[in-house]
Scaffold this motif. Structure first.
Motif, PDB file in Angstrom:
ATOM      1  N   ILE A  46       0.913  -1.230   0.005  1.00 23.52           N
ATOM      2  CA  ILE A  46      -0.021  -0.102  -0.231  1.00 23.52           C
ATOM      3  C   ILE A  46       0.847   1.377   0.067  1.00 23.52           C
ATOM      4  O   ILE A  46       0.670   2.230  -0.802  1.00 23.52           O
ATOM      5  CB  ILE A  46      -0.966   0.073   1.193  1.00 23.52           C
ATOM      6  CG1 ILE A  46      -2.048  -1.065   1.253  1.00 23.52           C
ATOM      7  CG2 ILE A  46      -1.449   1.487   1.295  1.00 23.52           C
ATOM      8  CD1 ILE A  46      -2.921  -1.142   2.233  1.00 23.52           C
ATOM      9  N   ILE A  47       1.700   1.112   0.960  1.00 24.49           N
ATOM     10  CA  ILE A  47       2.802   2.302   0.910  1.00 24.49           C
ATOM     11  C   ILE A  47       3.460   2.680  -0.236  1.00 24.49           C
ATOM     12  O   ILE A  47       3.710   3.816  -0.928  1.00 24.49           O
ATOM     13  CB  ILE A  47       3.640   2.348   2.081  1.00 24.49           C
ATOM     14  CG1 ILE A  47       3.045   2.409   3.484  1.00 24.49           C
ATOM     15  CG2 ILE A  47       4.809   3.035   1.969  1.00 24.49           C
ATOM     16  CD1 ILE A  47       3.876   1.597   4.437  1.00 24.49           C
ATOM     17  N   ASP A  48       3.850   1.479  -0.835  1.00 21.32           N
ATOM     18  CA  ASP A  48       4.555   1.624  -2.359  1.00 21.32           C
ATOM     19  C   ASP A  48       3.794   2.253  -3.246  1.00 21.32           C
ATOM     20  O   ASP A  48       4.340   3.026  -4.222  1.00 21.32           O
ATOM     21  CB  ASP A  48       5.278   0.253  -2.664  1.00 21.32           C
ATOM     22  CG  ASP A  48       6.322  -0.310  -1.810  1.00 21.32           C
ATOM     23  OD1 ASP A  48       6.998   0.687  -1.085  1.00 21.32           O
ATOM     24  OD2 ASP A  48       6.511  -1.623  -2.063  1.00 21.32           O
ATOM     25  N   LYS A  49       2.467   1.942  -3.429  1.00 24.14           N
ATOM     26  CA  LYS A  49       1.649   2.429  -4.465  1.00 24.14           C
ATOM     27  C   LYS A  49       1.201   3.822  -4.376  1.00 24.14           C
ATOM     28  O   LYS A  49       1.303   4.709  -4.956  1.00 24.14           O
ATOM     29  CB  LYS A  49       0.270   1.695  -4.372  1.00 24.14           C
ATOM     30  CG  LYS A  49       0.370   0.243  -4.918  1.00 24.14           C
ATOM     31  CD  LYS A  49      -0.794  -0.379  -5.410  1.00 24.14           C
ATOM     32  CE  LYS A  49      -0.977  -1.770  -6.035  1.00 24.14           C
ATOM     33  NZ  LYS A  49      -2.156  -2.159  -6.586  1.00 24.14           N
ATOM     34  N   VAL A  50       1.070   4.243  -3.020  1.00 24.18           N
ATOM     35  CA  VAL A  50       0.808   5.718  -2.686  1.00 24.18           C
ATOM     36  C   VAL A  50       2.213   6.387  -2.982  1.00 24.18           C
ATOM     37  O   VAL A  50       1.900   7.563  -3.750  1.00 24.18           O
ATOM     38  CB  VAL A  50       0.633   5.882  -1.146  1.00 24.18           C
ATOM     39  CG1 VAL A  50       0.413   7.295  -0.950  1.00 24.18           C
ATOM     40  CG2 VAL A  50      -0.839   4.955  -0.745  1.00 24.18           C
ATOM     41  N   LYS A  51       3.151   6.013  -2.731  1.00 25.15           N
ATOM     42  CA  LYS A  51       4.610   6.613  -3.188  1.00 25.15           C
ATOM     43  C   LYS A  51       4.656   6.821  -4.653  1.00 25.15           C
ATOM     44  O   LYS A  51       5.285   7.954  -4.960  1.00 25.15           O
ATOM     45  CB  LYS A  51       5.783   6.159  -2.394  1.00 25.15           C
ATOM     46  CG  LYS A  51       5.708   6.382  -0.939  1.00 25.15           C
ATOM     47  CD  LYS A  51       7.041   5.772  -0.464  1.00 25.15           C
ATOM     48  CE  LYS A  51       7.319   6.299   0.992  1.00 25.15           C
ATOM     49  NZ  LYS A  51       8.687   5.886   1.521  1.00 25.15           N
ATOM     50  N   ALA A  52       4.504   5.652  -5.027  1.00 20.01           N
ATOM     51  CA  ALA A  52       4.475   5.667  -6.712  1.00 20.01           C
ATOM     52  C   ALA A  52       3.682   6.543  -7.245  1.00 20.01           C
ATOM     53  O   ALA A  52       4.050   7.350  -8.413  1.00 20.01           O
ATOM     54  CB  ALA A  52       4.274   4.301  -7.337  1.00 20.01           C
ATOM     55  N   LYS A  53       2.465   6.675  -6.772  1.00 15.51           N
ATOM     56  CA  LYS A  53       1.420   7.746  -7.276  1.00 15.51           C
ATOM     57  C   LYS A  53       1.837   9.243  -7.023  1.00 15.51           C
ATOM     58  O   LYS A  53       1.407  10.202  -8.035  1.00 15.51           O
ATOM     59  CB  LYS A  53       0.059   7.326  -6.946  1.00 15.51           C
ATOM     60  CG  LYS A  53      -1.142   8.391  -7.476  1.00 15.51           C
ATOM     61  CD  LYS A  53      -1.805   7.539  -8.866  1.00 15.51           C
ATOM     62  CE  LYS A  53      -3.003   8.320  -9.144  1.00 15.51           C
ATOM     63  NZ  LYS A  53      -3.409   7.787 -10.189  1.00 15.51           N
ATOM     64  N   TYR A  54       2.155   9.402  -5.732  1.00 14.27           N
ATOM     65  CA  TYR A  54       2.432  10.789  -5.420  1.00 14.27           C
ATOM     66  C   TYR A  54       3.737  10.686  -4.630  1.00 14.27           C
ATOM     67  O   TYR A  54       3.598  10.778  -3.243  1.00 14.27           O
ATOM     68  CB  TYR A  54       1.273  11.364  -4.318  1.00 14.27           C
ATOM     69  CG  TYR A  54      -0.081  11.290  -5.045  1.00 14.27           C
ATOM     70  CD1 TYR A  54      -0.466  12.241  -6.287  1.00 14.27           C
ATOM     71  CD2 TYR A  54      -1.163  10.269  -4.741  1.00 14.27           C
ATOM     72  CE1 TYR A  54      -1.647  12.193  -6.628  1.00 14.27           C
ATOM     73  CE2 TYR A  54      -2.396  10.337  -5.127  1.00 14.27           C
ATOM     74  CZ  TYR A  54      -2.582  11.205  -6.384  1.00 14.27           C
ATOM     75  OH  TYR A  54      -3.674  11.320  -7.153  1.00 14.27           O
ATOM     76  N   PRO A  55       4.840  11.037  -5.206  1.00 12.36           N
ATOM     77  CA  PRO A  55       5.997  10.721  -4.769  1.00 12.36           C
ATOM     78  C   PRO A  55       6.628  11.680  -3.450  1.00 12.36           C
ATOM     79  O   PRO A  55       7.320  11.515  -2.694  1.00 12.36           O
ATOM     80  CB  PRO A  55       7.065  11.214  -5.859  1.00 12.36           C
ATOM     81  CG  PRO A  55       6.188  10.957  -7.064  1.00 12.36           C
ATOM     82  CD  PRO A  55       4.759  11.164  -6.637  1.00 12.36           C
ATOM     83  N   LYS A  56       5.838  12.929  -3.474  1.00  5.32           N
ATOM     84  CA  LYS A  56       6.034  14.153  -2.399  1.00  5.32           C
ATOM     85  C   LYS A  56       5.008  13.673  -1.157  1.00  5.32           C
ATOM     86  O   LYS A  56       5.220  14.368  -0.273  1.00  5.32           O
ATOM     87  CB  LYS A  56       5.860  15.259  -3.089  1.00  5.32           C
ATOM     88  CG  LYS A  56       6.780  15.810  -4.110  1.00  5.32           C
ATOM     89  CD  LYS A  56       6.803  17.285  -4.273  1.00  5.32           C
ATOM     90  CE  LYS A  56       7.643  17.499  -5.133  1.00  5.32           C
ATOM     91  NZ  LYS A  56       7.609  18.965  -6.025  1.00  5.32           N
ATOM     92  N   VAL A  57       4.237  12.808  -1.058  1.00  2.00           N
ATOM     93  CA  VAL A  57       3.184  12.477  -0.034  1.00  2.00           C
ATOM     94  C   VAL A  57       4.190  12.186   1.270  1.00  2.00           C
ATOM     95  O   VAL A  57       5.030  11.456   0.988  1.00  2.00           O
ATOM     96  CB  VAL A  57       2.539  11.127  -0.562  1.00  2.00           C
ATOM     97  CG1 VAL A  57       2.930   9.863  -0.560  1.00  2.00           C
ATOM     98  CG2 VAL A  57       1.282  11.366   0.532  1.00  2.00           C
TER      99      VAL A  57
END
Length: 202
Positions: A113-124
């Protein structure tokens, strides 16, 4: 000329104000959803209210779903990430623990989940809510389960909420009849716990 300049300045100020509004996505299970309460009484809405009172307007999205597991959260993530997110608060895993699901699988799902979020929004900015399971799950399981969250936080350079239900869990006055889900007063304390952790990020 002065009038036009004033208009331009006003527009720029409004544009900057609009850009300063951060979006916080709370992604979790029944604790985030506020089972037994209204959405306005659940801690995500209370956190939003606290920020506004401090003059820091933000947009809070409550993406909590009762009964959600880490696997379920991973499967519906794409739909939830359709709009930009500045802070992603991950509150999942408790139902995995209550069902005695394999620790390794829970941790793997949360990492995905964390990987997908970071991939979608790198600055999150990622915030991970620490959870615990009842002692009747056995000392080995409860110990390993508790370690999932600080390990994920360290690995991903994320901010950790040590225990989401700090000062609430086990207190009859702050929980509903099931002894698991916080009542209105309980959610106020949870909101305070969460706000103290997220506030520096904004």
């Amino acid at each position: 000329m002065v009038g036009k300049l004033g208009l331009i300045i006003s527009f720029l100020l409004l544009f900057q104000a609009g850009n300063s509004t951060k979006t916080i996505l709370f992604y979790g299970d029944s604790l985030t959803a506020g089972l037994g309460l209204t959405t306005e009484e659940a801690f995500p809405a209370l956190v939003e209210k606290k920020f506004k009172q401090q003059g820091k307007p933000c947009k809070v999205i409550n993406a909590g779903l009762s009964g959600e597991t880490s696997a379920g959260g991973l499967s519906r993530l794409e739909w939830v990430l359709r709009q930009p997110v500045d802070v992603f608060v991950l509150e999942l895993g408790a139902n995995d623990g209550l069902r005695g699901l394999p620790i390794e699988q829970t941790q793997k799902n949360l990492q995905a989940i964390i990987d997908k979020v970071k991939a979608k929004y790198p600055k999150v900015k990622i915030v991970i809510a620490g959870m615990m399971v009842p002692p009747n799950m056995g000392p080995d399981y409860t110990s390993k389960f508790r370690k999932i969250f600080p390990e994920l936080a360290k690995k991903n350079n994320a901010t950790l909420i040590p225990f989401l239900l700090q000062d609430v869990a086990g207190n009859e006055k702050l929980n509903q009849a099931d002894g698991i889900h916080p009542n209105v007063e309980g959610h106020k304390i949870v909101a305070e716990n969460v706000y103290k952790v997220i506030q520096p990020l904004l």
